[in-house]
Design a protein around this motif. Structure first.
Motif, PDB file in Angstrom:
ATOM      1  N   PHE A  47       0.878  -1.162   0.000  1.00  0.00           N
ATOM      2  CA  PHE A  47       0.000   0.000   0.000  1.00  0.00           C
ATOM      3  C   PHE A  47       0.920   1.216   0.000  1.00  0.00           C
ATOM      4  N   VAL A  57       1.611   5.006  -0.101  1.00  0.00           N
ATOM      5  CA  VAL A  57       1.135   6.375   0.073  1.00  0.00           C
ATOM      6  C   VAL A  57       2.294   7.311   0.403  1.00  0.00           C
ATOM      7  N   THR A  58       3.057   6.980   1.439  1.00  0.00           N
ATOM      8  CA  THR A  58       4.069   7.899   1.993  1.00  0.00           C
ATOM      9  C   THR A  58       5.193   8.198   0.999  1.00  0.00           C
ATOM     10  N   GLY A  79       4.478  12.775   4.400  1.00  0.00           N
ATOM     11  CA  GLY A  79       4.133  11.693   5.322  1.00  0.00           C
ATOM     12  C   GLY A  79       2.741  11.952   5.859  1.00  0.00           C
ATOM     13  N   SER A  80       2.678  12.662   6.993  1.00  0.00           N
ATOM     14  CA  SER A  80       1.366  12.969   7.578  1.00  0.00           C
ATOM     15  C   SER A  80       0.535  13.839   6.637  1.00  0.00           C
ATOM     16  N   PHE A  86       9.030   3.956   2.804  1.00  0.00           N
ATOM     17  CA  PHE A  86       8.439   3.126   3.872  1.00  0.00           C
ATOM     18  C   PHE A  86       7.334   2.225   3.336  1.00  0.00           C
ATOM     19  N   ILE A  87       7.470   1.753   2.118  1.00  0.00           N
ATOM     20  CA  ILE A  87       6.410   0.906   1.562  1.00  0.00           C
ATOM     21  C   ILE A  87       6.723  -0.554   1.903  1.00  0.00           C
ATOM     22  N   SER A  88       5.880  -1.081   2.753  1.00  0.00           N
ATOM     23  CA  SER A  88       6.146  -2.413   3.298  1.00  0.00           C
ATOM     24  C   SER A  88       5.711  -3.516   2.334  1.00  0.00           C
ATOM     25  N   MET A 147      15.270  -1.252   9.041  1.00  0.00           N
ATOM     26  CA  MET A 147      14.377  -0.660  10.038  1.00  0.00           C
ATOM     27  C   MET A 147      14.670  -1.246  11.421  1.00  0.00           C
ATOM     28  N   HIS A 173      10.560  -5.806   9.045  1.00  0.00           N
ATOM     29  CA  HIS A 173       9.292  -5.319   8.513  1.00  0.00           C
ATOM     30  C   HIS A 173       9.239  -5.205   6.989  1.00  0.00           C
ATOM     31  N   LEU A 228       5.751   0.542  16.933  1.00  0.00           N
ATOM     32  CA  LEU A 228       5.287   1.076  15.646  1.00  0.00           C
ATOM     33  C   LEU A 228       3.880   1.658  15.718  1.00  0.00           C
ATOM     34  N   PRO A 283       0.257   3.208  11.025  1.00  0.00           N
ATOM     35  CA  PRO A 283       0.202   3.986   9.786  1.00  0.00           C
ATOM     36  C   PRO A 283      -0.102   5.467  10.001  1.00  0.00           C
ATOM     37  N   ASN A 313       0.505   8.737  12.993  1.00  0.00           N
ATOM     38  CA  ASN A 313       1.058   9.106  14.285  1.00  0.00           C
ATOM     39  C   ASN A 313      -0.065   9.494  15.258  1.00  0.00           C
ATOM     40  N   ASN A 356      -0.148  11.825  17.286  1.00  0.00           N
ATOM     41  CA  ASN A 356      -0.396  13.282  17.277  1.00  0.00           C
ATOM     42  C   ASN A 356      -1.560  13.615  16.352  1.00  0.00           C
ATOM     43  N   SER A 401      -4.765  22.896  13.726  1.00  0.00           N
ATOM     44  CA  SER A 401      -3.327  23.218  13.685  1.00  0.00           C
ATOM     45  C   SER A 401      -2.826  23.157  12.243  1.00  0.00           C
ATOM     46  N   TYR A 402      -3.623  22.577  11.348  1.00  0.00           N
ATOM     47  CA  TYR A 402      -3.189  22.495   9.943  1.00  0.00           C
ATOM     48  C   TYR A 402      -4.362  22.662   9.024  1.00  0.00           C
TER      49      TYR A 402
HETATM   50  C1  LIG Z   1       7.820   0.364   9.798  1.00  0.00           C
HETATM   51  C2  LIG Z   1       7.010   1.311   8.971  1.00  0.00           C
HETATM   52  C3  LIG Z   1       6.212   0.811   7.960  1.00  0.00           C
HETATM   53  C4  LIG Z   1       5.482   1.678   7.144  1.00  0.00           C
HETATM   54  N1  LIG Z   1       4.755   1.154   6.112  1.00  0.00           N
HETATM   55  C5  LIG Z   1       4.137   2.001   5.253  1.00  0.00           C
HETATM   56  C6  LIG Z   1       3.477   1.487   4.091  1.00  0.00           C
HETATM   57  O1  LIG Z   1       3.424   0.271   3.858  1.00  0.00           O
HETATM   58  N2  LIG Z   1       2.920   2.381   3.222  1.00  0.00           N
HETATM   59  C7  LIG Z   1       2.961   3.735   3.430  1.00  0.00           C
HETATM   60  O2  LIG Z   1       2.437   4.482   2.606  1.00  0.00           O
HETATM   61  N3  LIG Z   1       3.583   4.249   4.521  1.00  0.00           N
HETATM   62  C8  LIG Z   1       4.168   3.415   5.434  1.00  0.00           C
HETATM   63  N4  LIG Z   1       4.815   3.926   6.549  1.00  0.00           N
HETATM   64  C9  LIG Z   1       4.903   5.388   6.713  1.00  0.00           C
HETATM   65  C10 LIG Z   1       4.035   5.956   7.819  1.00  0.00           C
HETATM   66  O3  LIG Z   1       2.696   5.897   7.456  1.00  0.00           O
HETATM   67  C11 LIG Z   1       4.548   7.389   8.048  1.00  0.00           C
HETATM   68  O4  LIG Z   1       5.813   7.288   8.695  1.00  0.00           O
HETATM   69  C12 LIG Z   1       3.598   8.209   8.847  1.00  0.00           C
HETATM   70  O5  LIG Z   1       2.452   8.488   8.093  1.00  0.00           O
HETATM   71  C13 LIG Z   1       4.198   9.564   9.290  1.00  0.00           C
HETATM   72  O6  LIG Z   1       4.810  10.239   8.230  1.00  0.00           O
HETATM   73  P1  LIG Z   1       6.314  10.773   8.390  1.00  0.00           P
HETATM   74  O7  LIG Z   1       7.153   9.645   8.860  1.00  0.00           O
HETATM   75  O8  LIG Z   1       6.715  11.451   7.125  1.00  0.00           O
HETATM   76  O9  LIG Z   1       6.247  11.827   9.542  1.00  0.00           O
HETATM   77  P2  LIG Z   1       6.023  13.407   9.394  1.00  0.00           P
HETATM   78  O10 LIG Z   1       4.775  13.678   8.625  1.00  0.00           O
HETATM   79  O11 LIG Z   1       7.292  14.015   8.922  1.00  0.00           O
HETATM   80  O12 LIG Z   1       5.786  13.843  10.897  1.00  0.00           O
HETATM   81  C14 LIG Z   1       6.853  13.827  11.853  1.00  0.00           C
HETATM   82  C15 LIG Z   1       6.276  14.077  13.245  1.00  0.00           C
HETATM   83  O13 LIG Z   1       5.638  15.361  13.301  1.00  0.00           O
HETATM   84  C16 LIG Z   1       4.315  15.212  13.792  1.00  0.00           C
HETATM   85  N5  LIG Z   1       3.421  16.225  13.213  1.00  0.00           N
HETATM   86  C17 LIG Z   1       3.356  16.627  11.922  1.00  0.00           C
HETATM   87  N6  LIG Z   1       2.392  17.573  11.790  1.00  0.00           N
HETATM   88  C18 LIG Z   1       1.839  17.756  13.011  1.00  0.00           C
HETATM   89  C19 LIG Z   1       0.786  18.581  13.538  1.00  0.00           C
HETATM   90  N7  LIG Z   1       0.086  19.409  12.757  1.00  0.00           N
HETATM   91  N8  LIG Z   1       0.501  18.486  14.844  1.00  0.00           N
HETATM   92  C20 LIG Z   1       1.192  17.660  15.645  1.00  0.00           C
HETATM   93  N9  LIG Z   1       2.178  16.841  15.225  1.00  0.00           N
HETATM   94  C21 LIG Z   1       2.494  16.893  13.914  1.00  0.00           C
HETATM   95  C22 LIG Z   1       3.907  13.794  13.374  1.00  0.00           C
HETATM   96  O14 LIG Z   1       2.820  13.324  14.123  1.00  0.00           O
HETATM   97  C23 LIG Z   1       5.218  13.036  13.647  1.00  0.00           C
HETATM   98  O15 LIG Z   1       5.331  12.753  15.013  1.00  0.00           O
HETATM   99  C24 LIG Z   1       5.524   3.077   7.389  1.00  0.00           C
HETATM  100  C25 LIG Z   1       6.297   3.566   8.441  1.00  0.00           C
HETATM  101  C26 LIG Z   1       7.033   2.712   9.217  1.00  0.00           C
HETATM  102  C27 LIG Z   1       7.860   3.286  10.335  1.00  0.00           C
END
Ligand SMILES: Cc1cc2nc3c(=O)[nH]c(=O)nc-3n(C[C@H](O)[C@H](O)[C@H](O)COP(=O)(O)OP(=O)(O)OC[C@H]3O[C@@H](n4cnc5c(N)ncnc54)[C@H](O)[C@@H]3O)c2cc1C
Length: 386
Positions: free
Chosen positions: A122, A124-125, A130-131, A155-157, A205, A209, A360, A365, A367, A369, A385-386
């Motif tokens: 799946f 997306v990221t 990310g978020s 991070f595509i698993s 990682m 995973h 994790l 998938p 955070n 937050n 906040s966004y």
């Molecule tokens: C082991 C693993 C497997 C994964 N597998 C997949 C997968 O199969 N497919 C896929 O698409 N993705 C996958 N991911 C990605 C995962 O979904 C993202 O890491 C996650 O969505 C967060 O994105 P980011 O890491 O870019 O964090 P960022 O978006 O950079 O955020 C960093 C930090 O800032 C915080 N933050 C950002 N904005 C705000 C706000 N407005 N208020 C408060 N806090 C905020 C976040 O909560 C986080 O703590 C995987 C990640 C991991 C670690």
């Protein structure tokens, strides 16, 4: 959807427990140590039909509800195992069921149900999205009867352990959009038959995973890979978020129960200063407290799943379940590690492995937050906040 009774659910629990019992600590320890994919476990689960729980019966699946899928993943994580190896099929099923065409469902679902085709990826990221999903940049440009994809995903698993991949990509440039939540589209890609170049590079990682960085270079896919309408992909992905939150919560609850069971057993057996360490409240209370929190999260998960299966709004409950379960599992993980003293760090006790794995759920998938932001802003009506 098949309406399962309480007896049916207990039977599912028992049956999944039996399958998991064939894959003891030593199996998962070895898989973790060698960074191997738990293929034998995934095969057994596929053969049992439980991995196809959410596929309707008319397409060869079990046609069960989210509550039963939740029980299946919970029981896997309550065992020494981990549903992460194969949960994507359940996480993404709703998108395909709700928005896929009849032809797509007929082409793919029966084969996914038998395991002939694996839908475990799946995507997306991205490195810069990310978020903030609406910022993603991977482009899918229509060219005749094809879409041509260029970009990166991170991070595509399980991309290497999957035949099919659900991809969210941009079909309209961000700057050309009035409504920034539009312009993204979902594609179901058959990775065995694409044109161009898709490089899949494994990432190292914290735990086993099978997570990758993906490079798309003029990757060509047929136009009928598009799910639903072009430009509506973000909406479709959001539609799947409640199910995803409930399923993640269930995996965390399974882990939490594993930690509590292991901690209570060890604390009752390990004798220090002439008595079992669990007789000391400094050891006993953190375990009891985390037990209460895991069980409370379980009740919230049950409420969310029941509402989901009745077709009712459950955003608040699904998000609360994800938050409470991931926090409770992490609390239980710490209580279990503390109770084990130095042995908690020794691989042969398996606590450190589960400890790494369960962390994790607070981060992906989504955070916690952003889960709190959903509750604060969408449920309680506070400013954004966004
Ligand atoms: C082991 C693993 C497997 C994964 N597998 C997949 C997968 O199969 N497919 C896929 O698409 N993705 C996958 N991911 C990605 C995962 O979904 C993202 O890491 C996650 O969505 C967060 O994105 P980011 O890491 O870019 O964090 P960022 O978006 O950079 O955020 C960093 C930090 O800032 C915080 N933050 C950002 N904005 C705000 C706000 N407005 N208020 C408060 N806090 C905020 C976040 O909560 C986080 O703590 C995987 C990640 C991991 C670690």
């Amino acid at each position: 959807m098949v309406r399962a009774s309480e007896e049916d659910r207990e039977a599912i629990r028992e049956s999944v427990r039996k399958i998991c019992a064939e894959f003891p600590d030593s199996y998962w320890r070895e898989v973790d140590k060698t960074f191997a994919y738990p293929q034998a476990f995934v095969d057994a689960l596929t053969k049992s039909g439980y991995l196809a729980a959410l596929i309707p019966e008319e397409y060869g699946g079990a046609g069960l509800g989210i509550m039963e899928a939740a029980i299946i993943l919970e029981e896997i994580n309550r065992s020494p195992g981990n549903g992460l190896a194969c949960h994507a099929q359940m996480y993404t099923m709703g998108t395909l069921l709700r928005h896929g065409s009849e032809a797509q469902k007929r082409r793919y679902l029966p084969k996914i149900a038998t395991g002939e085709l694996r839908l475990q990826a799946f995507a997306v990221t991205e490195p810069d999205a990310g978020s903030e999903t609406t910022r993603l940049q991977t482009r899918a440009v229509r060219s005749g009867d094809k879409y041509v994809i260029n970009g990166q995903k991170i991070f595509i698993s399980r991309a290497k352990q999957s035949d099919l991949m659900l991809l969210l990509a941009r079909t309209t440039p961000y700057d050309a959009l009035k409504n920034k939540t539009e312009g993204l589209s979902v594609f179901l890609i058959d990775m065995r038959s694409i044109g161009g170049r898709l490089d899949i590079k494994p990432l190292e990682m914290m735990f086993n995973h099978h997570t990758n960085i993906l490079f798309f270079e003029d990757v060509e896919i047929p136009v009928d890979s598009l799910i639903g309408e072009e430009g509506k992909g973000f909406r479709y992905i959001i539609d799947g978020w409640n199910a995803e939150r409930i399923l993640v919560a269930s995996e965390a609850i399974g882990d939490g129960r594993w930690f509590v069971d292991r901690a209570a057993k060890y604390a009752s057996e390990r004798v220090v200063f002439g008595k079992p360490i669990g007789a000391n409240q400094g050891v006993q209370f953190p375990i009891a407290r985390s037990y209460a929190h895991v069980e409370a999260a379980g009740l919230m998960r049950d409420t969310a799943a029941a509402k989901f299966d009745r077709g009712e709004k459950c955003g608040a409950e699904a998000n609360m379940a994800k938050l409470l379960a991931s926090e409770a599992a992490w609390e239980a993980a710490n209580a279990c590690l503390d109770a084990h003293g130095g042995y908690g760090f020794a691989r042969e006790y398996d606590v450190e492995r589960k400890f790494r794995e369960t962390r994790l759920y607070s981060t992906a998938p989504i955070n916690n937050n952003l889960v709190l932001a959903f509750l604060g802003q969408n449920v309680l009506g506070m400013p954004k906040s966004y």
